[in-house]
Design a protein around this motif. Structure first.
Motif, PDB file in Angstrom:
ATOM      1  N   ARG A 118       0.838  -1.207   0.000  1.00 39.70           N
ATOM      2  CA  ARG A 118       0.000   0.000   0.000  1.00 39.70           C
ATOM      3  C   ARG A 118       0.872   1.255   0.000  1.00 39.70           C
ATOM      4  O   ARG A 118       2.007   1.250   0.486  1.00 39.70           O
ATOM      5  CB  ARG A 118      -0.912  -0.004   1.214  1.00 39.70           C
ATOM      6  N   ASP A 119       0.330   2.302  -0.514  1.00 36.59           N
ATOM      7  CA  ASP A 119       1.109   3.536  -0.582  1.00 36.59           C
ATOM      8  C   ASP A 119       0.460   4.665   0.224  1.00 36.59           C
ATOM      9  O   ASP A 119       1.005   5.104   1.237  1.00 36.59           O
ATOM     10  CB  ASP A 119       1.282   3.936  -2.057  1.00 36.59           C
ATOM     11  N   ARG A 154     -11.852   0.667 -13.673  1.00 36.73           N
ATOM     12  CA  ARG A 154     -10.569   0.600 -14.379  1.00 36.73           C
ATOM     13  C   ARG A 154     -10.465  -0.730 -15.118  1.00 36.73           C
ATOM     14  O   ARG A 154     -11.085  -1.717 -14.739  1.00 36.73           O
ATOM     15  CB  ARG A 154      -9.397   0.717 -13.377  1.00 36.73           C
ATOM     16  N   VAL A 187       2.205   0.418 -17.911  1.00 39.38           N
ATOM     17  CA  VAL A 187       1.663   1.141 -16.751  1.00 39.38           C
ATOM     18  C   VAL A 187       1.420   0.183 -15.583  1.00 39.38           C
ATOM     19  O   VAL A 187       1.757   0.478 -14.435  1.00 39.38           O
ATOM     20  CB  VAL A 187       0.327   1.840 -17.116  1.00 39.38           C
TER      21      VAL A 187
HETATM   22  N1  LIG Z   1      -4.052  -2.100 -14.211  1.00 39.46           N
HETATM   23  C1  LIG Z   1      -3.986  -0.772 -14.026  1.00 39.46           C
HETATM   24  N2  LIG Z   1      -2.960  -0.250 -13.350  1.00 39.46           N
HETATM   25  C2  LIG Z   1      -2.924   1.086 -13.191  1.00 39.46           C
HETATM   26  C3  LIG Z   1      -3.912   1.954 -13.725  1.00 39.46           C
HETATM   27  N3  LIG Z   1      -3.571   3.219 -13.412  1.00 39.46           N
HETATM   28  C4  LIG Z   1      -2.431   3.153 -12.707  1.00 39.46           C
HETATM   29  N4  LIG Z   1      -2.022   1.873 -12.576  1.00 39.46           N
HETATM   30  C5  LIG Z   1      -0.864   1.331 -11.859  1.00 39.46           C
HETATM   31  O1  LIG Z   1      -1.320   0.939 -10.565  1.00 39.46           O
HETATM   32  C6  LIG Z   1      -0.242   0.996  -9.634  1.00 39.46           C
HETATM   33  C7  LIG Z   1      -0.672   1.634  -8.331  1.00 39.46           C
HETATM   34  O2  LIG Z   1      -0.953   2.993  -8.535  1.00 39.46           O
HETATM   35  P1  LIG Z   1      -1.344   3.959  -7.316  1.00 39.46           P
HETATM   36  O3  LIG Z   1      -1.916   5.179  -7.906  1.00 39.46           O
HETATM   37  O4  LIG Z   1      -0.220   4.119  -6.363  1.00 39.46           O
HETATM   38  O5  LIG Z   1      -2.513   3.088  -6.646  1.00 39.46           O
HETATM   39  P2  LIG Z   1      -3.423   3.447  -5.366  1.00 39.46           P
HETATM   40  O6  LIG Z   1      -4.783   2.888  -5.642  1.00 39.46           O
HETATM   41  O7  LIG Z   1      -3.346   4.878  -5.044  1.00 39.46           O
HETATM   42  O8  LIG Z   1      -2.716   2.572  -4.266  1.00 39.46           O
HETATM   43  P3  LIG Z   1      -2.768   2.767  -2.640  1.00 39.46           P
HETATM   44  O9  LIG Z   1      -2.335   4.168  -2.340  1.00 39.46           O
HETATM   45  O10 LIG Z   1      -1.828   1.752  -2.137  1.00 39.46           O
HETATM   46  O11 LIG Z   1      -4.185   2.515  -2.244  1.00 39.46           O
HETATM   47  C8  LIG Z   1       0.871   1.728 -10.365  1.00 39.46           C
HETATM   48  O12 LIG Z   1       1.803   0.766 -10.797  1.00 39.46           O
HETATM   49  C9  LIG Z   1       0.207   2.348 -11.569  1.00 39.46           C
HETATM   50  O13 LIG Z   1       1.089   2.467 -12.664  1.00 39.46           O
HETATM   51  C10 LIG Z   1      -5.006   1.375 -14.438  1.00 39.46           C
HETATM   52  O14 LIG Z   1      -5.932   2.039 -14.913  1.00 39.46           O
HETATM   53  N5  LIG Z   1      -4.987   0.006 -14.545  1.00 39.46           N
END
Ligand SMILES: Nc1nc2c(ncn2[C@@H]2O[C@H](COP(=O)(O)OP(=O)(O)OP(=O)(O)O)[C@@H](O)[C@H]2O)c(=O)[nH]1
Ligand SMILES: [Mg+2]
Length: 571
Positions: A245-246, A344, A403
């Motif tokens: 998680r980030d 997504r 990505v």
């Molecule tokens: N499969 C997929 N991956 C994506 C998409 N958009 C971004 N990512 C990838 O998803 C990963 C996580 O991205 P974050 O934006 O940090 O995800 P988050 O939902 O904020 O994650 P947390 O902060 O941990 O909850 C990265 O490697 C991105 O490159 C998408 O539309 N589809």
């Protein structure tokens, strides 16, 4: 032309808002005539405030520069040939040393060093959330925001699904909007051509004036062109690849953005990122708090899901929203404003097209109440419709394997799938379209940033207190419900049978006889509880069993007394 040359380097106020979004002319006709007769080389359009439209005219030795500026942007006073580029304009703005607040407001100055994502709700060691009041105060009580309407756009949902990543495109759009046109040179050229095309040689001054003002207004309303290409890397809110998680707590962007709604009123836009749900270190309670709090504060909550809108997504949404609803004072109004499902990696384009149209059809189908639905499924759907004033859905294509899989990916646009970029652009632009901008309302009234600050404080206190029930996992809740149902069945069995042997209308029974029969009934009831199929094992049933035994003990005392009262005095 016979008129005198327009004054060099002077700021002339050509129009002023009458406060009702109409512009009143101030511009001397002689000046308009002179300006329009120039061989215009460059025009720069700045957007800082619509209250005053200022035209700056500067005649240079090697040509003319006409800068039409909206707001108080002042060009340099020397007569050197100035190469107008973005850097130059922003430096000049600084050189003229506007007030401190204006520097921040202009946003052209070292923005990336000055602003960042701020954690405004953070978990402490005992897993309670606290509010970062000083930062919130700095943002919401800033004199540029405090009395203005506000729109909070938040994103929430399961962790690691690209929430922060996409929010950075919102940020990119808003920054581009704030900085004026990204590719403003292209825009300026277009503007000049439009003016030339639209003003016939026979037009009188009044026509000139109106046409110029209408073109300026249409430019002000346009989304910033090429905003998506403004920066190479995706940056702003922290995001990353990998499985851990980030985002933690609730983050907001530390700088307000100013847009105009469809009534022409200023609206402060605040972006909010939230901790992803269902990671392996956050309790159900904390997931519920993050979701509920952000939904209560947001004017638009984007519910980010991956692949589809599944029944478990809806269940969690219902569960967390209900928790938020509990925290709000009862009212007939729907407790939350807009919810946008953002699906997504949508891969059924042949059934439902990408974008809002396909999304709306999918949402309609998903939330449709079918007469064959089990009552729990239909009540879930009814509840969701009652929580939110508006619900939308957007289907987003997969961004491509770089990505989603490449740890070296930094956000370059040309590494993303074309379809993804197209829909990303349209999703972001739709969100900020003045017809879709939603101001934060509570009980139907618009909130100002000052009000919002008070609500932040109030809401966090509710979640810090003891009033709300403890949110439980679905397993915990189901196990407790199973055990309670089995206990109720056992009590009913006991109550029925005991009434048969010594209810009020039954004759006196000797004590040892009563005790023997009572013991038989009690054992039968306890067996019924123990044999019932229930989730959760001993951990859940032991306590309930103790409770049942106490219940039978107390009932027995009651029946012993009732039985004794029936005894004839000579017995
Ligand atoms: N499969 C997929 N991956 C994506 C998409 N958009 C971004 N990512 C990838 O998803 C990963 C996580 O991205 P974050 O934006 O940090 O995800 P988050 O939902 O904020 O994650 P947390 O902060 O941990 O909850 C990265 O490697 C991105 O490159 C998408 O539309 N589809
Ligand atoms: Mg994140």
């Amino acid at each position: 032309m016979s008129q005198a040359k327009p004054p060099c380097n002077e700021t002339i106020q050509i129009a002023q808002s009458d406060g009702d979004n109409n512009y009143l002319s101030n511009m001397p006709n002689a000046i308009i005539s002179e300006v329009l007769s120039m061989s215009v080389e460059r025009i720069a359009v700045f957007v800082t405030s619509a209250a005053v439209i200022t035209m700056i005219v500067k005649v240079l030795s090697v040509g003319e520069i006409v800068a039409i500026s909206v707001g108080a942007v002042i060009l340099p006073r020397n007569n050197d040939n100035v190469d107008i580029d973005e850097q130059n304009i922003s430096n000049k703005t600084v050189e003229n040393k506007p007030e401190k607040d204006d520097i921040a407001a202009s946003g052209n100055i070292k923005r990336n060093q000055m602003t960042k994502a701020i954690r405004i709700v953070e978990p402490d060691k005992s897993n309670n959330y606290t509010l970062n009041l000083p930062e919130l105060e700095k943002l919401l009580l800033d004199k540029r925001c405090v009395g203005k309407k506000v729109s909070i756009i938040s994103i929430a949902g399961a962790y690691r699904k690209g929430k922060s990543f996409i929010l950075n495109f919102f940020l990119r759009y808003l920054n581009a909007h704030k900085d004026g046109q990204v590719s403003w040179k292209k825009e300026v050229t277009k503007y000049v051509n439009e003016v030339k095309m639209m003003i016939p040689p026979t037009a009188n001054y009044k026509d000139y004036h109106e046409i110029i003002l209408s073109i300026i207004s249409s430019y002000l309303e346009k989304p910033p062109k090429d905003w998506i290409k403004a920066v190479e890397k995706v940056e702003g809110f922290s995001w990353r690849g990998g499985y851990e998680r980030d985002t933690i707590g609730i983050m907001i962007w530390g700088e307000p953005f100013f847009l105009r709604d469809n009534n022409g009123e200023d609206i402060v836009v605040i972006l909010m990122d939230t901790q992803g749900a269902f990671d392996n270190s956050t309790t159900v309670k904390n997931n519920a708090i993050i979701f509920a709090l952000s939904t209560m504060l947001a004017s638009v909550q984007i519910f980010n899901t991956s692949g589809n809108i599944q029944e478990d997504d809806l269940q969690h949404l219902e569960y967390f929203s209900e928790y938020g609803r509990l925290a709000l004072t009862e009212s007939d109004a729907k407790p939350f404003q807009a919810l946008t499902f953002l699906v997504r990696d949508w891969n059924c384009k042949h059934q439902y097209e990408y974008g809002f149209d396909g999304g709306q059809s999918l949402l309609g189908k998903t939330l449709d109440i079918d007469q064959n639905h089990h009552s729990s499924l239909s009540s879930l759907r009814k509840n969701l419709k009652n929580y939110f004033e508006k619900m939308k859905c957007f289907l987003m294509p997969h961004p491509g394997l770089i990505v989603s899989h490449d740890p070296e990916f930094t956000g370059k646009l040309d590494e993303m799938e074309k379809d993804f970029k197209i829909h990303l652009e349209s999703f972001v632009e739709h969100t900020f379209d003045k017809n879709n901008l939603i101001s934060k309302k509570i009980n139907g009234s618009d909130l100002t940033c000052r009000d919002l600050f008070e609500y932040f404080k109030k809401y966090i206190t509710i979640f810090q207190g003891e009033e709300l029930p403890e949110p439980k996992s679905i397993f915990q809740a189901t196990a407790e419900a199973n055990n309670s149902a089995a206990a109720s069945k056992a009590k009913a069995l006991y109550d029925n049978e005991v009434e048969i042997i010594c209810g009020a209308d039954k004759p006196f029974m000797k004590n040892d006889e009563f005790e023997k029969r009572h013991e038989e009934i009690k054992c039968k009831a306890l067996e019924s509880f123990k044999n019932a199929k229930k989730m959760g094992g001993l951990e859940y049933s032991v306590k309930i069993l103790e409770g049942l035994e106490n219940y039978f003990e107390n009932k027995m005392k009651f029946y012993v007394n009732t039985n004794a009262s029936k005894k004839a005095p000579f017995n």
